[in-house]
Design an enzyme around this catalytic site. Structure first.
Site, short mmCIF file in Angstrom:
data_model
loop_
_atom_site.label_atom_id
_atom_site.label_comp_id
_atom_site.label_asym_id
_atom_site.label_seq_id
_atom_site.Cartn_x
_atom_site.Cartn_y
_atom_site.Cartn_z
N LYS A 104 -6.63 -5.26 1.89
CA LYS A 104 -8.02 -5.77 2.04
C LYS A 104 -8.61 -5.68 0.57
CE LYS A 104 -10.92 -4.15 5.41
NZ LYS A 104 -11.26 -2.95 6.32
N LYS A 116 -1.59 -9.48 -3.87
CA LYS A 116 -1.95 -9.90 -5.25
C LYS A 116 -1.52 -11.35 -5.47
CE LYS A 116 -2.94 -6.02 -7.11
NZ LYS A 116 -4.32 -6.03 -7.95
N VAL A 161 -15.03 -2.41 -2.64
CA VAL A 161 -15.45 -3.87 -2.86
C VAL A 161 -14.86 -4.72 -1.44
CG1 VAL A 161 -15.41 -3.51 -5.34
CG2 VAL A 161 -13.30 -4.05 -3.98
N TYR A 214 1.07 -5.14 -0.68
CA TYR A 214 0.64 -5.16 -2.19
C TYR A 214 0.99 -6.59 -2.73
CZ TYR A 214 -0.07 -3.59 -7.09
OH TYR A 214 -0.57 -3.68 -8.20
N ARG A 263 4.83 7.27 -8.55
CA ARG A 263 5.70 6.44 -9.41
C ARG A 263 6.53 7.46 -10.31
NH1 ARG A 263 1.00 2.32 -11.13
NH2 ARG A 263 -0.34 4.04 -10.93
N LYS A 303 -19.58 -15.96 -9.11
CA LYS A 303 -19.93 -17.37 -9.01
C LYS A 303 -21.80 -17.21 -9.11
CE LYS A 303 -19.95 -21.00 -5.65
NZ LYS A 303 -20.52 -20.50 -4.48
N GLY A 334 -17.40 -14.22 -5.31
CA GLY A 334 -18.61 -14.58 -4.97
C GLY A 334 -19.79 -14.20 -5.87
N1 UDP Z 1 11.96 5.71 -8.88
C1 UDP Z 1 12.86 7.21 -8.93
N2 UDP Z 1 12.57 8.36 -8.63
C2 UDP Z 1 11.34 8.67 -8.12
C3 UDP Z 1 10.38 7.62 -8.32
C4 UDP Z 1 10.61 6.42 -8.49
O1 UDP Z 1 14.11 6.70 -9.26
O2 UDP Z 1 11.05 9.88 -7.87
C5 UDP Z 1 12.52 4.53 -9.12
C6 UDP Z 1 11.89 3.53 -8.15
O3 UDP Z 1 12.98 3.45 -7.11
C7 UDP Z 1 11.88 2.31 -8.89
C8 UDP Z 1 11.49 2.89 -10.25
O4 UDP Z 1 11.80 4.19 -10.23
O5 UDP Z 1 13.25 1.75 -9.19
C9 UDP Z 1 9.95 2.72 -10.73
O6 UDP Z 1 9.33 3.17 -9.46
P1 UDP Z 1 7.59 3.21 -9.63
O7 UDP Z 1 7.54 3.60 -8.20
O8 UDP Z 1 7.08 3.86 -10.66
O9 UDP Z 1 7.48 1.67 -9.94
P2 UDP Z 1 7.75 0.13 -9.32
O10 UDP Z 1 8.94 0.14 -8.38
O11 UDP Z 1 6.54 -0.04 -8.69
O12 UDP Z 1 8.11 -0.43 -10.53
#
Ligand code: UDP
Length: 326
Positions: free
Chosen positions: A93, A151, A59, A147, A188, A107, A104
């Site tokens: 991007k 946003k 996109v 990011y 995550r 719209k 766009g």
């Molecule tokens: N985190 C952690 N161990 C991992 C991955 C993430 O302790 O293996 C921690 C990271 O440092 C943060 C929290 O978990 O404090 C959430 O991280 P995530 O990447 O899920 O999302 P965000 O930081 O964007 O909330």
């Protein structure tokens, strides 16, 4: 006549759950994804439906969709810190150029557009919990800046189209969300911990594990987004679960849930990692009559069952463990 909704990021974690919900509500769903972080596996069950169409498209390039569109939900974006590091330019991007293209399109089609914003617009917050009025504390040139600032720009340009073109727009600020279809290796914390537990590795808590997050189960989030789209409220709304927990406690919960008897080990905290995060959901409660219904215990159980169904190949990737060492 059934309404037609365009969902970008349709093959991703949230996008695919949104596709399911809108199909269930009787909409015609047009999914769009460039598949750089999304996976067709998340939506393969929809391809047999005549109510579902799919465009493999980025996109951030001009977007063309023939026919009428009533709603656009812009959920395309890399969404985990490990992805921002790997593909920072695409992250910028899709939030900026991609949003502009879709505004766009909205719209031209006279469609209502909802954008997926984020708690990251609050950065490392100095106000706790975070209400929508808080302007945030973002480092524009740090690793997460690509990011966060994309946003923030996305919110600004969306509001400008609303104000100057009278476009119908909605802005949801999404806090940490989890559930089936998260990528096991997306870096995550929840997939990282569950993946480690399943592979018999120690759980890596970053920093001293005292930083907090508040985790919302995906079905609750989708319900909040659905209500916001159909509301008449154009200002940003936080959607998240205010049940806050430290990352160390979260690791302990995962060990208990999975029955794993590994240790929690501590690794350096990534730069600009927010120390605390918890949504103030007063607005969602008052304007949308929404609040989360699924407890962390229930949501984690469902999510763990999902991860257990993944095969060995999917369990293997370990690249997220190197994220912190770059
Ligand atoms: N985190 C952690 N161990 C991992 C991955 C993430 O302790 O293996 C921690 C990271 O440092 C943060 C929290 O978990 O404090 C959430 O991280 P995530 O990447 O899920 O999302 P965000 O930081 O964007 O909330």
């Amino acid at each position: 006549m059934a309404k037609r909704v365009l969902i970008t990021g349709a093959a991703g974690f949230l996008g695919s759950h949104l596709c399911d919900r809108f199909i269930k509500e009787g909409y015609i769903v047009v999914g769009m994804d460039n598949l750089i972080t999304g996976s067709l596996k998340n939506i393969e069950h929809l391809f047999k439906l005549k109510e579902f169409e799919f465009y493999h498209h980025d996109v951030s390039k001009f977007v063309h969709v023939p026919g009428e569109i009533d709603y656009i939900l812009h959920f395309a974006s890399p969404a985990s810190p490990i992805d921002y590091l790997k593909i920072p330019i695409q992250t910028l991007k899709v939030g900026s150029l991609g949003t502009h293209n879709l505004l766009g399109l909205a719209k031209a089609k006279n469609a209502r557009m909802l954008i997926a914003s984020t708690s990251e617009v609050y950065g490392d917050p100095t106000v706790h919990p975070q209400p929508e009025e808080y302007w945030g504390n973002v480092n524009p040139v740090g690793p997460r800046g690509v990011y966060d600032e994309a946003k923030r720009f996305q919110e600004a340009i969306t509001m400008a189209y609303h104000t100057f073109h009278g476009l119908e727009t909605r802005i949801v600020r999404i806090f940490n969300t989890y559930g089936p279809r998260m990528r096991l290796n997306d870096g995550r914390v929840l997939p990282a911990f569950i993946g480690q537990a399943l592979r018999g590795e120690d759980l890596t808590a970053f920093g001293d594990g005292s930083q907090t997050r508040s985790f919302c189960y995906v079905d609750d989030l989708v319900e909040g987004i659905y209500r916001l789209l159909l509301s008449d409220y154009a200002q940003p709304v936080n959607i998240g679960n205010p049940d806050e927990i430290t990352i160390k406690e979260f690791a302990e919960e995962i060990l208990k849930l999975t029955g794993a008897n590994q240790k929690i080990i501590f690794e350096p905290l990534p730069q600009d990692d927010p120390k605390q995060r918890r949504p103030d959901i007063t607005k969602a409660r008052e304007i949308l009559g929404w609040e989360p219904k699924v407890s962390r215990a229930e949501g984690l159980k469902i999510t763990f069952e999902y991860f257990k169904t993944l095969d060995d190949k999917e369990l293997k990737p370990k690249e997220f463990n190197d994220f912190n060492k770059q």
